[in-house]
Enzyme design. Structure first.
Site, PDB file in Angstrom:
ATOM      1  N   VAL A  51       0.817  -1.216   0.000  1.00 31.04           N
ATOM      2  CA  VAL A  51       0.000   0.000   0.000  1.00 31.04           C
ATOM      3  C   VAL A  51       0.854   1.272   0.000  1.00 31.04           C
ATOM      4  O   VAL A  51       1.833   1.373   0.739  1.00 31.04           O
ATOM      5  CB  VAL A  51      -0.953   0.005   1.217  1.00 31.04           C
ATOM      6  CG1 VAL A  51      -1.842   1.245   1.198  1.00 31.04           C
ATOM      7  CG2 VAL A  51      -1.807  -1.261   1.230  1.00 31.04           C
ATOM      8  N   HIS A 165       5.255   5.277   0.704  1.00 30.87           N
ATOM      9  CA  HIS A 165       4.873   3.896   0.999  1.00 30.87           C
ATOM     10  C   HIS A 165       4.345   3.820   2.432  1.00 30.87           C
ATOM     11  O   HIS A 165       4.887   4.442   3.347  1.00 30.87           O
ATOM     12  CB  HIS A 165       6.059   2.944   0.833  1.00 30.87           C
ATOM     13  CG  HIS A 165       5.635   1.510   0.784  1.00 30.87           C
ATOM     14  ND1 HIS A 165       5.459   0.755   1.923  1.00 30.87           N
ATOM     15  CD2 HIS A 165       5.314   0.705  -0.265  1.00 30.87           C
ATOM     16  CE1 HIS A 165       5.066  -0.464   1.582  1.00 30.87           C
ATOM     17  NE2 HIS A 165       4.967  -0.521   0.261  1.00 30.87           N
ATOM     18  N   HIS A 166       3.259   3.073   2.613  1.00 35.13           N
ATOM     19  CA  HIS A 166       2.562   3.058   3.909  1.00 35.13           C
ATOM     20  C   HIS A 166       3.437   2.494   5.035  1.00 35.13           C
ATOM     21  O   HIS A 166       3.188   2.742   6.212  1.00 35.13           O
ATOM     22  CB  HIS A 166       1.274   2.241   3.806  1.00 35.13           C
ATOM     23  CG  HIS A 166       0.177   2.733   4.691  1.00 35.13           C
ATOM     24  ND1 HIS A 166       0.368   2.999   6.041  1.00 35.13           N
ATOM     25  CD2 HIS A 166      -1.122   3.027   4.448  1.00 35.13           C
ATOM     26  CE1 HIS A 166      -0.776   3.417   6.578  1.00 35.13           C
ATOM     27  NE2 HIS A 166      -1.682   3.453   5.632  1.00 35.13           N
ATOM     28  N   SER A 167       4.481   1.746   4.699  1.00 31.28           N
ATOM     29  CA  SER A 167       5.363   1.208   5.739  1.00 31.28           C
ATOM     30  C   SER A 167       6.124   2.310   6.458  1.00 31.28           C
ATOM     31  O   SER A 167       6.609   2.117   7.580  1.00 31.28           O
ATOM     32  CB  SER A 167       6.348   0.202   5.142  1.00 31.28           C
ATOM     33  OG  SER A 167       7.137   0.801   4.127  1.00 31.28           O
ATOM     34  N   GLY A 169       4.820   5.053   7.629  1.00 26.73           N
ATOM     35  CA  GLY A 169       4.013   5.599   8.713  1.00 26.73           C
ATOM     36  C   GLY A 169       2.543   5.546   8.362  1.00 26.73           C
ATOM     37  O   GLY A 169       2.174   5.441   7.186  1.00 26.73           O
TER      38      GLY A 169
END
Length: 494
Positions: A51, A165-167, A169
């Site tokens: 995501v 990229h959602h990783s 935060g």
């Protein structure tokens, strides 16, 4: 991977490294070891939930690329996540870690050529973002970039597209960080202010405390069972809104938005003694019901008199994300970049299954009552905390279906925005619209408030939902009907 426009069409150019680099983590001039990725961050890296957060900011004036780059050095590059790459450490069983690296801003700031005299600039921006969702950021660099679109649209002189990229935060972290780079237009040295989170008063007396604990335990057990059931066999109804499989995570998204006057939402909230989130969920439920009824049949009359074409029982569940921080807020960048800071950077979120009751109500206020009852029930459970616990256990030690996001019909998120006009690096912001792509659902709705406006931002797979603006119209009509019902019942004065 970058986008180029040739002969009126967008095409991909370059290459994209989709896999994590596997190198030995060692200290040298370029790399510096840091901590491993959190379990929730790793969930956002799974193939079917890879995501990205994509946020659109409109500005009152054109963007100066050189001035923007100069400010990114003192803001974005100060945040460790924006200057780190993700590396699989072979010495520790391939555990993925954040590793500090040097950042070349030319790899992160994109300035496409645009025709200032094109016929439909709004459509150009929408298409540009839709095509951007076909691409990913190479893992050889920090996974973020910004795209400068100096093109006048209906509500901005320029648009800045920020992709992360959602990783790196969750929504609260990223929104807090972005707003920490902003200032009030009325006070150029002051940080923007956010609505204060109001905590409900706990019941006094031993009986109510005992009952609250008992209710919490029972609701949590029921929700854990529903978590397992939804993961393995209890599926949503296959409606025109639902993706047939998780493969939708690999398709492009069209991102559209509809803005409402926040005073209308607050008027309904005060009249019904509920919360803004209850009203927004009620509007969503009513709008989804109207949209699906149209899909299952034909609209009758003037738009308010409908033939009920909905199936008798529609199971439509949303994955509703919950911020698990004790004290969310906006902090100065200097505070946010400290180690062990109280700002709680990262993916500090859980999620709950929120059932939308799809039906045509004779009284629109019934949608408000349904939403309030459901949210009151979800507040008396540890479902979100359990989901985060499951991520910590199963993502790292024993990957199963429980370590992935459930295949619901949609995702839903509500993020508070600034209460007053703000400027980013001296350029006044006209709108903020965050969204996602890479998720295993065909519909995602983000709610965000800014000044006196509240926006519903939709991310849709237009192969499944080809008419997202019709869905926006249904949400807008739902708010009008609820407001009209409030007036009709005498809950407020005209």
């Amino acid at each position: 991977m970058e986008l180029e426009r040739k002969n009126g069409e967008w095409i991909k150019s370059g290459s994209c490294d989709l896999g994590l680099r596997r190198i030995k983590v060692r200290k040298e001039s370029v790399y510096e070891e840091e901590e491993p990725l959190s379990p929730m961050a790793r969930m956002f890296q799974q193939p079917e939930s890879n995501v990205y957060v994509i946020a659109m900011l409109g500005f009152k004036n054109p963007i100066d690329p050189h001035f923007l780059k100069a400010n990114l050095v003192h803001t974005f590059l100060k945040q460790p996540r924006f200057s780190s790459v993700q590396v699989a450490d072979e010495k520790n069983g391939g555990e993925v870690k954040w590793v500090k690296t040097k950042v070349d801003l030319d790899n992160h700031v994109k300035i496409p050529m645009v025709d200032q005299h094109m016929a439909s600039p709004d459509q150009f921006v929408e298409d540009y973002i839709a095509n951007l969702t076909n691409t990913q950021i190479s893992t050889s660099i920090p996974m973020w970039d910004v795209h400068i679109l100096n093109l006048k649209t209906c509500d901005a002189e320029s648009t800045l597209v920020i992709r992360v990229h959602h990783s790196l935060g969750d929504g609260t972290s990223l929104m807090s960080f972005l707003i920490s780079c902003c200032r009030k237009t009325s006070e150029p040295d002051a940080l923007p202010s956010f609505p204060a989170a109001k905590k409900s008063r706990p019941h006094t007396g031993w009986f109510w405390k005992f009952w609250s604990v008992l209710l919490l335990a029972w609701n949590t057990l029921v929700d854990i069972w529903m978590c397992v059931a939804t993961t393995y066999f209890l599926k949503d109804t296959q409606t025109p809104l639902k993706a047939p499989s998780r493969a939708v995570a690999f398709t492009s998204r069209r991102i559209v938005r509809r803005t409402f006057c926040v005073d209308d939402v607050i008027l309904v909230k005060n009249a019904t003694n509920t919360k803004v989130n209850d009203v927004v969920l009620a509007i969503t439920q009513a709008g989804l019901s109207r949209y699906l009824n149209r899909k299952y049949g034909k609209c009758m009359g003037d738009g308010e008199s409908w033939e009920n074409n909905l199936p008798n029982s529609v199971r439509l569940t949303a994955t509703l994300f919950i911020n698990l921080r004790s004290y969310p807020g906006i902090y100065a960048i200097a505070e946010m970049v400290k180690k062990h800071s109280q700002t709680d950077w990262g993916n500090k979120i859980g999620y709950v299954l929120y059932p939308f009751k799809i039906a045509l109500k004779d009284n629109p206020l019934d949608y408000i009552r349904d939403a309030k009852a459901t949210m009151d029930r979800k507040k008396a459970t540890l479902e979100a905390q359990f989901r985060l616990f499951m991520a910590k256990v199963f993502v790292r030690f024993y990957p199963t279906k429980l370590a992935t996001f459930p295949l619901t019909t949609m995702w839903f998120s509500n993020v508070a925005g600034p209460q007053e006009e703000i400027s980013l690096f001296g350029n006044q912001v006209t709108f903020i619209a965050p969204s996602l792509y890479g998720q295993p659902v065909a519909l995602t709705i983000h709610i965000i408030s800014y000044e006196k406006k509240i926006s519903m931002v939709l991310s849709v797979d237009d192969n499944i939902i080809p008419d997202p603006y019709q869905l926006c119209d249904d949400f807008e009509e739902a708010l009008k009907l609820v407001k009209k019902a409030v007036v009709a019942e005498g809950l407020i004065k005209k």
